[in-house]
Every structure is written in C-alpha cells, then in structure tokens.
Design a protein around this motif. Structure first.
Motif, PDB file in Angstrom:
ATOM      1  N   ASP A  50     -12.314  -1.762  -0.960  1.00  0.00           N
ATOM      2  CA  ASP A  50     -11.384  -2.314  -1.955  1.00  0.00           C
ATOM      3  C   ASP A  50      -9.944  -1.935  -1.647  1.00  0.00           C
ATOM      4  O   ASP A  50      -9.005  -2.682  -1.909  1.00  0.00           O
ATOM      5  N   VAL A  51      -9.772  -0.698  -1.144  1.00  0.00           N
ATOM      6  CA  VAL A  51      -8.438  -0.237  -0.737  1.00  0.00           C
ATOM      7  C   VAL A  51      -8.567   0.245   0.701  1.00  0.00           C
ATOM      8  O   VAL A  51      -9.516   0.955   1.026  1.00  0.00           O
ATOM      9  N   MET A  52      -7.620  -0.167   1.539  1.00  0.00           N
ATOM     10  CA  MET A  52      -7.662   0.275   2.944  1.00  0.00           C
ATOM     11  C   MET A  52      -6.418   1.126   3.235  1.00  0.00           C
ATOM     12  O   MET A  52      -5.376   0.608   3.660  1.00  0.00           O
ATOM     13  N   PRO A  53      -6.506   2.450   3.009  1.00  0.00           N
ATOM     14  CA  PRO A  53      -5.373   3.312   3.348  1.00  0.00           C
ATOM     15  C   PRO A  53      -5.137   3.275   4.860  1.00  0.00           C
ATOM     16  O   PRO A  53      -6.055   2.951   5.623  1.00  0.00           O
ATOM     17  N   MET A  54      -3.931   3.619   5.284  1.00  0.00           N
ATOM     18  CA  MET A  54      -3.599   3.577   6.709  1.00  0.00           C
ATOM     19  C   MET A  54      -4.521   4.507   7.512  1.00  0.00           C
ATOM     20  O   MET A  54      -4.826   4.240   8.666  1.00  0.00           O
ATOM     21  N   GLN A  55      -4.971   5.600   6.866  1.00  0.00           N
ATOM     22  CA  GLN A  55      -5.879   6.533   7.560  1.00  0.00           C
ATOM     23  C   GLN A  55      -7.188   5.848   7.931  1.00  0.00           C
ATOM     24  O   GLN A  55      -7.782   6.153   8.957  1.00  0.00           O
ATOM     25  N   THR A  56      -7.659   4.957   7.050  1.00  0.00           N
ATOM     26  CA  THR A  56      -8.939   4.287   7.329  1.00  0.00           C
ATOM     27  C   THR A  56      -8.797   3.360   8.527  1.00  0.00           C
ATOM     28  O   THR A  56      -9.660   3.324   9.413  1.00  0.00           O
ATOM     29  N   ALA A 167      -9.101  -8.752   2.324  1.00  0.00           N
ATOM     30  CA  ALA A 167      -8.382  -7.941   3.321  1.00  0.00           C
ATOM     31  C   ALA A 167      -6.919  -7.785   2.924  1.00  0.00           C
ATOM     32  O   ALA A 167      -6.341  -6.690   3.037  1.00  0.00           O
ATOM     33  N   VAL A 168      -6.329  -8.874   2.470  1.00  0.00           N
ATOM     34  CA  VAL A 168      -4.910  -8.850   2.108  1.00  0.00           C
ATOM     35  C   VAL A 168      -4.695  -7.918   0.914  1.00  0.00           C
ATOM     36  O   VAL A 168      -3.766  -7.093   0.896  1.00  0.00           O
ATOM     37  N   ALA A 169      -5.594  -8.028  -0.073  1.00  0.00           N
ATOM     38  CA  ALA A 169      -5.471  -7.163  -1.252  1.00  0.00           C
ATOM     39  C   ALA A 169      -5.663  -5.695  -0.857  1.00  0.00           C
ATOM     40  O   ALA A 169      -4.871  -4.824  -1.258  1.00  0.00           O
ATOM     41  N   ALA A 170      -6.684  -5.426  -0.049  1.00  0.00           N
ATOM     42  CA  ALA A 170      -7.015  -4.030   0.294  1.00  0.00           C
ATOM     43  C   ALA A 170      -5.903  -3.385   1.133  1.00  0.00           C
ATOM     44  O   ALA A 170      -5.550  -2.214   0.925  1.00  0.00           O
ATOM     45  N   ALA A 171      -5.353  -4.145   2.083  1.00  0.00           N
ATOM     46  CA  ALA A 171      -4.290  -3.583   2.926  1.00  0.00           C
ATOM     47  C   ALA A 171      -3.017  -3.386   2.108  1.00  0.00           C
ATOM     48  O   ALA A 171      -2.284  -2.399   2.297  1.00  0.00           O
ATOM     49  N   SER A 172      -2.770  -4.304   1.199  1.00  0.00           N
ATOM     50  CA  SER A 172      -1.578  -4.186   0.369  1.00  0.00           C
ATOM     51  C   SER A 172      -1.652  -2.913  -0.487  1.00  0.00           C
ATOM     52  O   SER A 172      -0.683  -2.133  -0.562  1.00  0.00           O
ATOM     53  N   LEU A 173      -2.809  -2.693  -1.086  1.00  0.00           N
ATOM     54  CA  LEU A 173      -2.985  -1.473  -1.900  1.00  0.00           C
ATOM     55  C   LEU A 173      -2.932  -0.230  -1.006  1.00  0.00           C
ATOM     56  O   LEU A 173      -2.413   0.815  -1.409  1.00  0.00           O
ATOM     57  N   GLY A 174      -3.444  -0.339   0.206  1.00  0.00           N
ATOM     58  CA  GLY A 174      -3.408   0.787   1.148  1.00  0.00           C
ATOM     59  C   GLY A 174      -1.985   1.129   1.559  1.00  0.00           C
ATOM     60  O   GLY A 174      -1.613   2.309   1.644  1.00  0.00           O
ATOM     61  N   MET A 175      -1.173   0.102   1.799  1.00  0.00           N
ATOM     62  CA  MET A 175       0.229   0.365   2.177  1.00  0.00           C
ATOM     63  C   MET A 175       0.975   1.049   1.036  1.00  0.00           C
ATOM     64  O   MET A 175       1.837   1.903   1.280  1.00  0.00           O
ATOM     65  N   ALA A 176       0.632   0.672  -0.199  1.00  0.00           N
ATOM     66  CA  ALA A 176       1.308   1.273  -1.360  1.00  0.00           C
ATOM     67  C   ALA A 176       1.086   2.783  -1.425  1.00  0.00           C
ATOM     68  O   ALA A 176       1.929   3.527  -1.924  1.00  0.00           O
ATOM     69  N   GLU A 177      -0.046   3.212  -0.889  1.00  0.00           N
ATOM     70  CA  GLU A 177      -0.399   4.651  -0.952  1.00  0.00           C
ATOM     71  C   GLU A 177       0.201   5.472   0.171  1.00  0.00           C
ATOM     72  O   GLU A 177       0.072   6.681   0.176  1.00  0.00           O
ATOM     73  N   ARG A 178       0.789   4.826   1.166  1.00  0.00           N
ATOM     74  CA  ARG A 178       1.116   5.600   2.376  1.00  0.00           C
ATOM     75  C   ARG A 178       2.253   6.594   2.103  1.00  0.00           C
ATOM     76  O   ARG A 178       3.189   6.298   1.360  1.00  0.00           O
ATOM     77  N   PRO A 179       2.147   7.781   2.698  1.00  0.00           N
ATOM     78  CA  PRO A 179       3.170   8.795   2.452  1.00  0.00           C
ATOM     79  C   PRO A 179       4.409   8.559   3.313  1.00  0.00           C
ATOM     80  O   PRO A 179       4.379   7.771   4.255  1.00  0.00           O
ATOM     81  N   ASP A 180       5.463   9.294   2.994  1.00  0.00           N
ATOM     82  CA  ASP A 180       6.663   9.281   3.826  1.00  0.00           C
ATOM     83  C   ASP A 180       6.327   9.947   5.160  1.00  0.00           C
ATOM     84  O   ASP A 180       5.672  10.980   5.195  1.00  0.00           O
TER      85      ASP A 180
END
Ligand code: MLT
Length: 252
Positions: A50-56, A167-180
C-alpha cells in the motif's frame, strides 16, 4: 590487459518504468553492464504494498544485485530514482562504486508537499493515472521538447498513463515519508555526477547546485534545452556525460 566493465544501475522516476532509459541502453552498454529494472508496482513488476517507502525500493534493488552476483554498481537515479539512490547509499555504501544523481534533490518534503502526495495517491485511485499523467506532462518536459519533439511528448505521456493506480499511490505515499538526506551529502566518498536540465521546473538548477556543492568532489552538468527528463530530452549529451564519467572511474 582486460578491463572489467562497471555495472550501472538505472533507477527510473515517478510515475515511470524502465523504458525511461531506452536511449541509454545501447549507448551505455558499450562501456558498462546496464541494469534498468522496473521499481516494484511499475512497468511489468510485482504488485506494490500500500505504501512503498524508498527503503523498500532500495531493498528490491539490492536483492537484484545479489541475484545477479554483482558486488558493486554505479547507482544512477532520476528524480524519485535519485531518492532511491541516496537511500541505497545510506543502507549499503560498500555496494556503491559511484553515484549519478539526475534531476533530483536531497531534501525531504514540506508539509504542503506531503499533503499534495496524499492527494495524488487519492487521485490515482479515484480519477485514474491518465489524469495525473496529463497534469504532469507540461512539468516534466521543457518548452523546447514540447515544441520540437511531439513523438517524445506522446511517448512520455503514454509511459506515465499506463502505470497502475496502486503503484502511483504507493510510491507517492512512500515519497512523502522520505527523510532529509542533505545531512549525509558531505560524507559521500564515492565519485558523484549530478545532472540536470536547464529548464527543469520540478527541480530548479539551484537545487542541483546546492546538492553538488555539498558532495565532496561532485561534478554538476546542466543540459541545455532539457527539462525534468533530461536523459530523454537531451539523450546524446546525457549519454556522453555519463560515458565520460564512467571512463573516469578508478578501475574496480
Ligand atoms: C519524479 O520525476 O520522480 C517526481 O517528480 C519526483 C517527485 O515527485 O518528487
């Protein structure tokens, strides 16, 4: 003496797939082993969470290197691919021979940008990806490209529109979580090339300049007439720039 070609791992952006790198495949394979996978959910890959953080995404890429028996690679990412590249470096610095950061940034999202990511995720599922693709096309391609290269405009539009809403939804939510990641830049100790387009509206040149200046020894190359998808908009110059960079790397 035989020289061993480096492996270059090409990581596409959002909402794209491996075909982003079509103009690089032949041009770079003369000097490198080229890997251009689909990030999970995009193109022909497996369904996303559902969410694809950059780490995944980074973990999937590390698993791909393991599967292919590749110890180290030149990690090259465009935009979201750049977020993944920096994440990869933070997790496995020993697997990174060099970095190529294209049309990307190291900062986290502002609260407003995070909210916009959530809206994109909702829109992808409720309105469809074609609507998002239509909204993005004017932002990802320079005016020059839009005026002079109608086939490329159509190709990019259809590449974005065919991605799955999940995919678009999951990557979008994942990008929102990314740290500085700005804080890690001064400690990067692999050769780094920063590429951008002079007309990139999404990542203005100053963003790339700040990033390149913070990475010891990094080189910044700005491609004329190109926007956010500099590898597609100025392929010859992009390829020459990356080939020269690969040739300059110390032999592994
Ligand atoms: C991309 O091209 O990958 C996106 O524009 C990145 C982003 O939305 O931050």
């Amino acid at each position: 003496m035989t020289t061993v070609k480096p492996t270059i791992l090409l990581i596409h952006g959002f909402p794209q797939d491996h075909t982003l790198w079509d103009p690089q495949l032949a041009a770079l394979s003369e000097v490198a082993h080229v890997l251009a996978p689909d990030l999970r959910g995009f193109g022909n890959s497996d369904p996303p969470k559902d969410v694809m953080p950059m780490q995944t995404f980074a973990r999937d890429l590390c698993a791909l290197l393991d599967e292919r028996g590749i110890d180290r690679a030149v990690v090259c990412g465009l935009s979201m691919g750049g977020y993944v590249a920096l994440t990869f470096l933070s997790l496995w610095p020993e697997r990174v021979q060099a970095l190529v950061l294209c049309n990307t940034k190291a900062t986290a999202d502002t609260p407003e940008a995070r909210e916009a990511r959530h809206e994109t995720a909702r829109n992808a599922k409720q309105k469809g990806v074609a609507v998002i693709a239509r909204g993005m096309i004017g932002k990802v391609l320079s005016l020059h490209t839009r005026t002079e290269k109608p086939e490329l405009v159509a190709q990019v539009g259809s590449m974005m529109a065919r991605q799955s809403p999940e995919a678009v939804a999951a990557a979008s939510l994942g990008m929102a979580e990314r740290p500085d990641r700005m804080v890690m830049l001064p400690s990067i100790d692999v050769p780094t090339l920063v590429i951008t387009g002079e007309a990139d509206e999404l990542m203005p040149i100053t963003t790339s300049k700040v990033m390149a200046e913070a990475i010891p020894g990094a080189k910044l190359v700005v491609l004329p007439n190109a926007g956010h998808l500099s590898n597609l908009e100025a392929p010859e110059l992009f390829n020459t720039t990356v080939r020269d960079f690969l040739a300059s790397l110390p032999r592994a």
